[in-house]
Design a protein around this motif. Sequence first.
Motif, PDB file in Angstrom:
ATOM      1  N   LEU A  58       0.832  -1.194   0.000  1.00  0.00           N
ATOM      2  CA  LEU A  58       0.000   0.000   0.000  1.00  0.00           C
ATOM      3  C   LEU A  58       0.867   1.244   0.000  1.00  0.00           C
ATOM      4  N   LEU A  59       0.619   2.137  -0.944  1.00  0.00           N
ATOM      5  CA  LEU A  59       1.263   3.454  -0.979  1.00  0.00           C
ATOM      6  C   LEU A  59       0.223   4.494  -0.584  1.00  0.00           C
ATOM      7  N   ILE A  60       0.557   5.322   0.386  1.00  0.00           N
ATOM      8  CA  ILE A  60      -0.306   6.444   0.760  1.00  0.00           C
ATOM      9  C   ILE A  60       0.438   7.731   0.447  1.00  0.00           C
ATOM     10  N   ASN A  61       0.007   8.404  -0.607  1.00  0.00           N
ATOM     11  CA  ASN A  61       0.557   9.713  -0.973  1.00  0.00           C
ATOM     12  C   ASN A  61      -0.135  10.761  -0.107  1.00  0.00           C
ATOM     13  N   ASN A  62       0.479  11.056   1.033  1.00  0.00           N
ATOM     14  CA  ASN A  62      -0.135  11.939   2.016  1.00  0.00           C
ATOM     15  C   ASN A  62       0.496  13.332   2.047  1.00  0.00           C
ATOM     16  N   ALA A  63       1.758  13.455   1.651  1.00  0.00           N
ATOM     17  CA  ALA A  63       2.454  14.740   1.745  1.00  0.00           C
ATOM     18  C   ALA A  63       1.677  15.826   1.003  1.00  0.00           C
ATOM     19  N   GLY A  64       1.501  16.965   1.666  1.00  0.00           N
ATOM     20  CA  GLY A  64       0.751  18.040   1.032  1.00  0.00           C
ATOM     21  C   GLY A  64       0.930  19.359   1.763  1.00  0.00           C
ATOM     22  N   VAL A  65       0.673  20.444   1.053  1.00  0.00           N
ATOM     23  CA  VAL A  65       0.738  21.779   1.631  1.00  0.00           C
ATOM     24  C   VAL A  65      -0.484  22.573   1.186  1.00  0.00           C
ATOM     25  N   ARG A  66      -0.815  23.596   1.989  1.00  0.00           N
ATOM     26  CA  ARG A  66      -1.867  24.532   1.586  1.00  0.00           C
ATOM     27  C   ARG A  66      -1.418  25.924   1.971  1.00  0.00           C
ATOM     28  N   SER A  67      -1.059  26.707   0.971  1.00  0.00           N
ATOM     29  CA  SER A  67      -0.609  28.071   1.212  1.00  0.00           C
ATOM     30  C   SER A  67      -1.803  28.972   1.505  1.00  0.00           C
ATOM     31  N   THR A  68      -1.619  29.859   2.484  1.00  0.00           N
ATOM     32  CA  THR A  68      -2.649  30.849   2.796  1.00  0.00           C
ATOM     33  C   THR A  68      -2.193  32.256   2.433  1.00  0.00           C
ATOM     34  N   GLU A  69      -1.005  32.373   1.818  1.00  0.00           N
ATOM     35  CA  GLU A  69      -0.535  33.714   1.474  1.00  0.00           C
ATOM     36  C   GLU A  69      -1.343  34.263   0.300  1.00  0.00           C
ATOM     37  N   PRO A  70      -1.579  35.570   0.282  1.00  0.00           N
ATOM     38  CA  PRO A  70      -2.397  36.162  -0.778  1.00  0.00           C
ATOM     39  C   PRO A  70      -1.929  35.829  -2.183  1.00  0.00           C
ATOM     40  N   ALA A  71      -0.625  35.696  -2.397  1.00  0.00           N
ATOM     41  CA  ALA A  71      -0.105  35.431  -3.739  1.00  0.00           C
ATOM     42  C   ALA A  71      -0.527  34.076  -4.275  1.00  0.00           C
ATOM     43  N   ALA A  72      -0.992  33.181  -3.388  1.00  0.00           N
ATOM     44  CA  ALA A  72      -1.486  31.868  -3.811  1.00  0.00           C
ATOM     45  C   ALA A  72      -2.995  31.756  -3.688  1.00  0.00           C
ATOM     46  N   CYS A  73      -3.624  32.783  -3.118  1.00  0.00           N
ATOM     47  CA  CYS A  73      -5.044  32.655  -2.776  1.00  0.00           C
ATOM     48  C   CYS A  73      -5.934  33.789  -3.276  1.00  0.00           C
ATOM     49  N   LYS A  74      -5.385  34.948  -3.497  1.00  0.00           N
ATOM     50  CA  LYS A  74      -6.220  36.131  -3.728  1.00  0.00           C
ATOM     51  C   LYS A  74      -6.047  36.686  -5.135  1.00  0.00           C
ATOM     52  N   LEU A  75      -7.136  36.740  -5.873  1.00  0.00           N
ATOM     53  CA  LEU A  75      -7.119  37.326  -7.210  1.00  0.00           C
ATOM     54  C   LEU A  75      -6.607  38.764  -7.132  1.00  0.00           C
TER      55      LEU A  75
END
Length: 219
Positions: A58-75
């Motif tokens: 079994l492989l679990i691809n769990n690694a992940g990130v979620r950026s909250t900085e405006p440059a990744a989130c805000k139009l």
Amino acid sequence: MPTVFITGARTGLGQEFASQYGAAGWKVIAPTRSDMDVTDNKSIQAYVASLDGAPVDLLINNAGVRSTEPAACKLGAFTLDAWLPSLAINAVGPALVTQSLVENLKKGEQKKVVTLSSRLGSIAGGGGSNSGGSGSSYYAYRVSKSAVNQVNRCLSIDLGPFGFTCVVMNPGWVKTKMGGAGASMSPQDSVEALRGLIAQLDPSRNGQFLEVDGTVLPW
């Protein structure tokens, strides 16, 4: 004794997966980022080579990130540099890791590849206030999770003929550093539910996008 390979197991859900599978008697392979960088093909290949061809069930691809900085989130504030880590770690990383482990997985009895996605990656479902915000929040994160859903779909087509079951799963809104203290599920409850679902997987579910309770999510 079955073997599970887990990325991103230093904290959060990955750590909980490693703990629960270890307690259940599985052999757990959980490289840290210093051992294996999921965005670096040479690093991945070197680590996999160190396994010396050992079977992985079994492989679990769990690694992940979620950026909250405006440059990744805000139009209006977007930059390429702010988006790239989410795309590299969340979408490309699982493709690279799975690719490098294919021969090990072929030797395993279960041949399961599970990649953690998110309801926020569902274009039709969209997520909402109980899964991280409005329909326009977390642009880079949402796009990366939609992308990894497509990665899984392609993997399921390529690996299905070899008896693989490749799925993406939404773990729910979990009280981790990413999910926040206001989330509705504990890491223990989420992983326990996911482990039960993983145990029931068979090739008939190959290619699916699954909710933590086993229901099929819309793309």
